[in-house]
Design an enzyme around this catalytic site. Structure first.
Site, PDB file in Angstrom:
ATOM      1  N   ILE A 123     -21.311   3.707  16.896  1.00  0.00           N
ATOM      2  CA  ILE A 123     -22.499   2.960  17.333  1.00  0.00           C
ATOM      3  C   ILE A 123     -22.068   1.567  17.766  1.00  0.00           C
ATOM      4  O   ILE A 123     -21.296   0.907  17.078  1.00  0.00           O
ATOM      5  CB  ILE A 123     -23.589   2.912  16.236  1.00  0.00           C
ATOM      6  CG1 ILE A 123     -24.844   2.206  16.777  1.00  0.00           C
ATOM      7  CG2 ILE A 123     -23.115   2.271  14.939  1.00  0.00           C
ATOM      8  CD1 ILE A 123     -26.116   2.516  16.011  1.00  0.00           C
ATOM      9  N   THR A 126     -22.938  -4.711  18.330  1.00  0.00           N
ATOM     10  CA  THR A 126     -22.360  -6.060  18.362  1.00  0.00           C
ATOM     11  C   THR A 126     -21.651  -6.354  19.686  1.00  0.00           C
ATOM     12  O   THR A 126     -20.998  -5.474  20.262  1.00  0.00           O
ATOM     13  CB  THR A 126     -21.351  -6.212  17.198  1.00  0.00           C
ATOM     14  OG1 THR A 126     -22.001  -5.804  15.996  1.00  0.00           O
ATOM     15  CG2 THR A 126     -20.863  -7.629  17.051  1.00  0.00           C
ATOM     16  N   GLU A 127     -21.787  -7.603  20.152  1.00  0.00           N
ATOM     17  CA  GLU A 127     -21.090  -8.064  21.363  1.00  0.00           C
ATOM     18  C   GLU A 127     -20.277  -9.312  21.014  1.00  0.00           C
ATOM     19  O   GLU A 127     -20.567  -9.954  19.995  1.00  0.00           O
ATOM     20  CB  GLU A 127     -22.124  -8.394  22.449  1.00  0.00           C
ATOM     21  CG  GLU A 127     -22.949  -7.172  22.817  1.00  0.00           C
ATOM     22  CD  GLU A 127     -23.970  -7.418  23.923  1.00  0.00           C
ATOM     23  OE1 GLU A 127     -24.099  -8.576  24.392  1.00  0.00           O
ATOM     24  OE2 GLU A 127     -24.621  -6.431  24.314  1.00  0.00           O
ATOM     25  N   PRO A 128     -19.324  -9.676  21.880  1.00  0.00           N
ATOM     26  CA  PRO A 128     -18.493 -10.841  21.540  1.00  0.00           C
ATOM     27  C   PRO A 128     -19.320 -12.094  21.232  1.00  0.00           C
ATOM     28  O   PRO A 128     -18.961 -12.868  20.366  1.00  0.00           O
ATOM     29  CB  PRO A 128     -17.631 -11.038  22.797  1.00  0.00           C
ATOM     30  CG  PRO A 128     -17.570  -9.675  23.413  1.00  0.00           C
ATOM     31  CD  PRO A 128     -18.869  -9.000  23.100  1.00  0.00           C
ATOM     32  N   PHE A 156     -16.101  -4.819  17.894  1.00  0.00           N
ATOM     33  CA  PHE A 156     -16.134  -4.393  16.485  1.00  0.00           C
ATOM     34  C   PHE A 156     -16.723  -3.005  16.323  1.00  0.00           C
ATOM     35  O   PHE A 156     -17.471  -2.753  15.362  1.00  0.00           O
ATOM     36  CB  PHE A 156     -16.946  -5.374  15.620  1.00  0.00           C
ATOM     37  CG  PHE A 156     -16.340  -6.734  15.471  1.00  0.00           C
ATOM     38  CD1 PHE A 156     -15.044  -6.882  15.028  1.00  0.00           C
ATOM     39  CD2 PHE A 156     -17.083  -7.875  15.757  1.00  0.00           C
ATOM     40  CE1 PHE A 156     -14.498  -8.152  14.862  1.00  0.00           C
ATOM     41  CE2 PHE A 156     -16.545  -9.134  15.606  1.00  0.00           C
ATOM     42  CZ  PHE A 156     -15.252  -9.270  15.163  1.00  0.00           C
ATOM     43  N   GLU A 243     -28.334   2.652   6.743  1.00  0.00           N
ATOM     44  CA  GLU A 243     -26.971   2.110   6.900  1.00  0.00           C
ATOM     45  C   GLU A 243     -26.672   1.119   5.766  1.00  0.00           C
ATOM     46  O   GLU A 243     -25.593   1.137   5.165  1.00  0.00           O
ATOM     47  CB  GLU A 243     -26.833   1.422   8.263  1.00  0.00           C
ATOM     48  CG  GLU A 243     -25.466   0.784   8.449  1.00  0.00           C
ATOM     49  CD  GLU A 243     -25.192   0.254   9.854  1.00  0.00           C
ATOM     50  OE1 GLU A 243     -26.043   0.455  10.742  1.00  0.00           O
ATOM     51  OE2 GLU A 243     -24.142  -0.363  10.046  1.00  0.00           O
ATOM     52  N   ARG A 269       0.033  -1.726 -19.265  1.00  0.00           N
ATOM     53  CA  ARG A 269       0.870  -2.912 -19.085  1.00  0.00           C
ATOM     54  C   ARG A 269       0.951  -3.711 -20.391  1.00  0.00           C
ATOM     55  O   ARG A 269      -0.080  -3.990 -21.000  1.00  0.00           O
ATOM     56  CB  ARG A 269       0.278  -3.785 -17.975  1.00  0.00           C
ATOM     57  CG  ARG A 269       0.995  -5.090 -17.742  1.00  0.00           C
ATOM     58  CD  ARG A 269       2.310  -4.883 -17.039  1.00  0.00           C
ATOM     59  NE  ARG A 269       2.974  -6.140 -16.742  1.00  0.00           N
ATOM     60  CZ  ARG A 269       4.210  -6.221 -16.287  1.00  0.00           C
ATOM     61  NH1 ARG A 269       4.930  -5.116 -16.082  1.00  0.00           N
ATOM     62  NH2 ARG A 269       4.757  -7.384 -16.030  1.00  0.00           N
ATOM     63  N   GLY A 341       1.217 -10.007 -10.682  1.00  0.00           N
ATOM     64  CA  GLY A 341       1.940  -9.964  -9.396  1.00  0.00           C
ATOM     65  C   GLY A 341       1.855  -8.606  -8.720  1.00  0.00           C
ATOM     66  O   GLY A 341       1.817  -8.508  -7.482  1.00  0.00           O
TER      67      GLY A 341
HETATM   68  C1  LIG Z   1     -14.503  -3.905  10.367  1.00  0.00           C
HETATM   69  C2  LIG Z   1     -15.807  -4.085  11.078  1.00  0.00           C
HETATM   70  C3  LIG Z   1     -16.507  -2.972  11.528  1.00  0.00           C
HETATM   71  C4  LIG Z   1     -17.690  -3.134  12.242  1.00  0.00           C
HETATM   72  N1  LIG Z   1     -18.315  -2.015  12.758  1.00  0.00           N
HETATM   73  C5  LIG Z   1     -19.343  -2.189  13.629  1.00  0.00           C
HETATM   74  C6  LIG Z   1     -19.867  -1.075  14.351  1.00  0.00           C
HETATM   75  O1  LIG Z   1     -19.450   0.079  14.165  1.00  0.00           O
HETATM   76  N2  LIG Z   1     -20.844  -1.304  15.275  1.00  0.00           N
HETATM   77  C7  LIG Z   1     -21.339  -2.541  15.520  1.00  0.00           C
HETATM   78  O2  LIG Z   1     -22.220  -2.690  16.357  1.00  0.00           O
HETATM   79  N3  LIG Z   1     -20.863  -3.637  14.848  1.00  0.00           N
HETATM   80  C8  LIG Z   1     -19.881  -3.482  13.930  1.00  0.00           C
HETATM   81  N4  LIG Z   1     -19.352  -4.578  13.270  1.00  0.00           N
HETATM   82  C9  LIG Z   1     -19.883  -5.892  13.576  1.00  0.00           C
HETATM   83  C10 LIG Z   1     -20.670  -6.541  12.431  1.00  0.00           C
HETATM   84  O3  LIG Z   1     -21.873  -5.843  12.214  1.00  0.00           O
HETATM   85  C11 LIG Z   1     -20.870  -8.010  12.798  1.00  0.00           C
HETATM   86  O4  LIG Z   1     -19.599  -8.643  12.706  1.00  0.00           O
HETATM   87  C12 LIG Z   1     -21.880  -8.702  11.900  1.00  0.00           C
HETATM   88  O5  LIG Z   1     -23.175  -8.211  12.154  1.00  0.00           O
HETATM   89  C13 LIG Z   1     -21.881 -10.229  12.099  1.00  0.00           C
HETATM   90  O6  LIG Z   1     -21.955 -10.572  13.439  1.00  0.00           O
HETATM   91  P1  LIG Z   1     -20.919 -11.650  14.048  1.00  0.00           P
HETATM   92  O7  LIG Z   1     -19.551 -11.182  13.714  1.00  0.00           O
HETATM   93  O8  LIG Z   1     -21.261 -11.858  15.467  1.00  0.00           O
HETATM   94  O9  LIG Z   1     -21.177 -12.973  13.226  1.00  0.00           O
HETATM   95  P2  LIG Z   1     -22.260 -14.101  13.576  1.00  0.00           P
HETATM   96  O10 LIG Z   1     -23.575 -13.480  13.822  1.00  0.00           O
HETATM   97  O11 LIG Z   1     -21.698 -15.012  14.588  1.00  0.00           O
HETATM   98  O12 LIG Z   1     -22.329 -14.865  12.178  1.00  0.00           O
HETATM   99  C14 LIG Z   1     -21.347 -15.834  11.776  1.00  0.00           C
HETATM  100  C15 LIG Z   1     -21.807 -16.444  10.449  1.00  0.00           C
HETATM  101  O13 LIG Z   1     -23.078 -17.092  10.632  1.00  0.00           O
HETATM  102  C16 LIG Z   1     -24.015 -16.579   9.695  1.00  0.00           C
HETATM  103  N5  LIG Z   1     -25.349 -16.521  10.290  1.00  0.00           N
HETATM  104  C17 LIG Z   1     -25.693 -16.060  11.526  1.00  0.00           C
HETATM  105  N6  LIG Z   1     -27.012 -16.144  11.681  1.00  0.00           N
HETATM  106  C18 LIG Z   1     -27.521 -16.642  10.527  1.00  0.00           C
HETATM  107  C19 LIG Z   1     -28.840 -16.944  10.046  1.00  0.00           C
HETATM  108  N7  LIG Z   1     -29.917 -16.716  10.800  1.00  0.00           N
HETATM  109  N8  LIG Z   1     -28.979 -17.439   8.799  1.00  0.00           N
HETATM  110  C20 LIG Z   1     -27.901 -17.650   8.028  1.00  0.00           C
HETATM  111  N9  LIG Z   1     -26.638 -17.382   8.403  1.00  0.00           N
HETATM  112  C21 LIG Z   1     -26.451 -16.886   9.623  1.00  0.00           C
HETATM  113  C22 LIG Z   1     -23.504 -15.171   9.371  1.00  0.00           C
HETATM  114  O14 LIG Z   1     -24.029 -14.710   8.138  1.00  0.00           O
HETATM  115  C23 LIG Z   1     -22.007 -15.386   9.365  1.00  0.00           C
HETATM  116  O15 LIG Z   1     -21.619 -15.896   8.115  1.00  0.00           O
HETATM  117  C24 LIG Z   1     -18.204  -4.440  12.484  1.00  0.00           C
HETATM  118  C25 LIG Z   1     -17.516  -5.555  12.019  1.00  0.00           C
HETATM  119  C26 LIG Z   1     -16.327  -5.400  11.340  1.00  0.00           C
HETATM  120  C27 LIG Z   1     -15.582  -6.624  10.906  1.00  0.00           C
END
Ligand SMILES: Cc1cc2nc3c(=O)[nH]c(=O)nc-3n(C[C@H](O)[C@H](O)[C@H](O)COP(=O)(O)OP(=O)(O)OC[C@H]3O[C@@H](n4cnc5c(N)ncnc54)[C@H](O)[C@@H]3O)c2cc1C
Length: 380
Positions: A123, A126-128, A156, A243, A269, A341
């Protein structure tokens, strides 16, 4: 008191799943961790044994099994201490979008392959530039006759390189209201204009092929849209509950696993002439962790029952996702410390468990976002 009433069939299934995992999954974990991906035949074997998409109705080739079978499988898989063969993502997170929202024709086309493991799903939300703020996604889906043209980038994506079929969230750029602009689409791997990027190098989850995906004028049939136009956001809100619950199940099972291997280690241990489990500090650490794990298990099992009864548990699931994953991270750190360790060495399973649990506070909605959801639905 047992909160979940497991039947004899459930118990038999747990034993069968445990035996299968021991024989067909465990021997490959190190090789998958090294390769950064799980081999496709592992998915097919799991499907062949009936361990994928067990809830899909019999008319599409599934078992029509209740949710407890997914709970059991997720708990048993957690004991493998690896993340690559993410059956729960496929069976309990992605495929339910097809089962619930696709047309009959689409269900008949894809569900049998999802059940057999010939089709591995992923699924992509998420976008960059946006993760937490799902309504701000930019990947566009524009109708063109009987097709939809997709342009954009996702990141991701778990199962990103392995996936044969993708559930993709994309927006109609003409629609202003973000909540009715988003739709979910099925995109087959191999569709021209859909490219898989390289696996992302991560701190943990080494056997999971998390990847970036690119869409350039990618044309898909309009019938690959799931449900009525403009319903994608609502579909996501509906399914994200399961989920997050799956995430909490993995967190509690993970904490139980870490505690179990740590208790064993502490009994074996020795230091200063006796097992370290005889030191009062170590005992208190273990008792405190066991208490937290029990609290998590009690809360979780109650939610599993409520979820199966179709109750509205948005607030509780958001609380459970953040609390159980925070708890599992606390347990991971304390368990590693009790290994001394050796806890920092790859040879000891606590090292991977500690590394891999970290991400559970981030994905499926960050724990901060979970608190935001709970606050909103509590009317704060
Ligand atoms: C190993 C892995 C697997 C993943 N698998 C999937 C997948 O299969 N499909 C998919 O679509 N995505 C996937 N993701 C993406 C994941 O769901 C996102 O990384 C996550 O939702 C956070 O988005 P972001 O990385 O853009 O962080 P950001 O949204 O940029 O957030 C950065 C920080 O700001 C905080 N923040 C943001 N908005 C708020 C708010 N309103 N209030 C308080 N704090 C806030 C966040 O909590 C976080 O600490 C995966 C990520 C990882 C690392």
């Amino acid at each position: 008191m047992e909160i979940i009433k497991y039947s004899e069939e459930h118990r038999i299934f747990r034993e069968a799943a445990g035996r299968y995992i021991e024989k067909e999954v465990m021997p490959h974990v190190e090789e998958w961790e090294e390769a950064g991906v799980v081999s496709k035949d592992a998915w097919e074997k799991m499907g062949g044994q009936g361990f994928l998409c067990m809830d899909v109705p019999e008319e599409y080739g599934g078992l029509g099994a209740d949710f407890l079978y997914s709970v059991i499988l997720t708990e048993e898989m957690t004991k493998t201490n690896h993340s690559g063969l993410l059956a729960t993502l496929h069976s309990d997170v992605v495929v339910p979008y097809i089962t619930s929202f696709a047309s009959e024709e689409i269900k008949k086309r894809y569900l049998p392959g999802c059940i057999s493991g010939d089709i591995v799903t992923a699924i992509a939300m998420t976008e960059p530039n946006t993760g937490s703020d799902l309504a701000a996604i930019k990947t566009s889906a524009v109708e063109d006759g009987d097709a939809v043209v997709i342009n954009g980038q996702k990141t991701f994506v778990s199962n990103g390189t392995t996936c044969d079929l993708l559930v993709l969230a994309a927006r109609d750029p003409e629609v202003q209201d973000p909540y009715s602009a988003i739709d979910l689409y099925l995109v087959d791997a191999g569709t021209p204009g859909f490219e898989k990027g390289k696996k992302i190098k991560k701190v943990g989850w080494h056997s999971q092929d998390t990847a970036e995906l690119y869409f350039t004028d990618c044309r898909i049939p309009i019938e690959n849209r799931l449900g009525a136009k403009g319903s994608g956001f609502a579909h996501l809100m509906q399914k994200l509950q399961q989920e997050r619950l799956m995430c909490a199940i993995g967190a509690v099972a993970g904490a139980e696993y870490m505690l179990e291997i740590t208790i064993k280690y502490c009994k074996e241990r020795s230091a200063f002439g006796r097992p370290i489990s005889k030191f009062q500090h170590v005992q208190f650490e273990i008792v405190e962790m066991a208490t937290e794990v029990k609290l998590g298990r009690t809360f979780l099992d109650k939610l599993i029952v409520d979820h199966m009864e179709g109750k509205n548990i948005v607030v509780d699931v958001a609380m459970a996702k953040y609390w159980t994953t925070d708890m599992a991270n606390r347990v991971a750190d304390r368990c590693l410390q009790l290994h001394g360790g050796y806890g920092y060495c790859e040879e000891y399973p606590i090292a991977r468990a500690w590394r891999d649990i970290r991400v559970t506070r981030i994905f499926a909605g960050t724990n901060e976002i979970m608190k935001g959801i709970a606050a909103k639905f509590m009317g704060l």
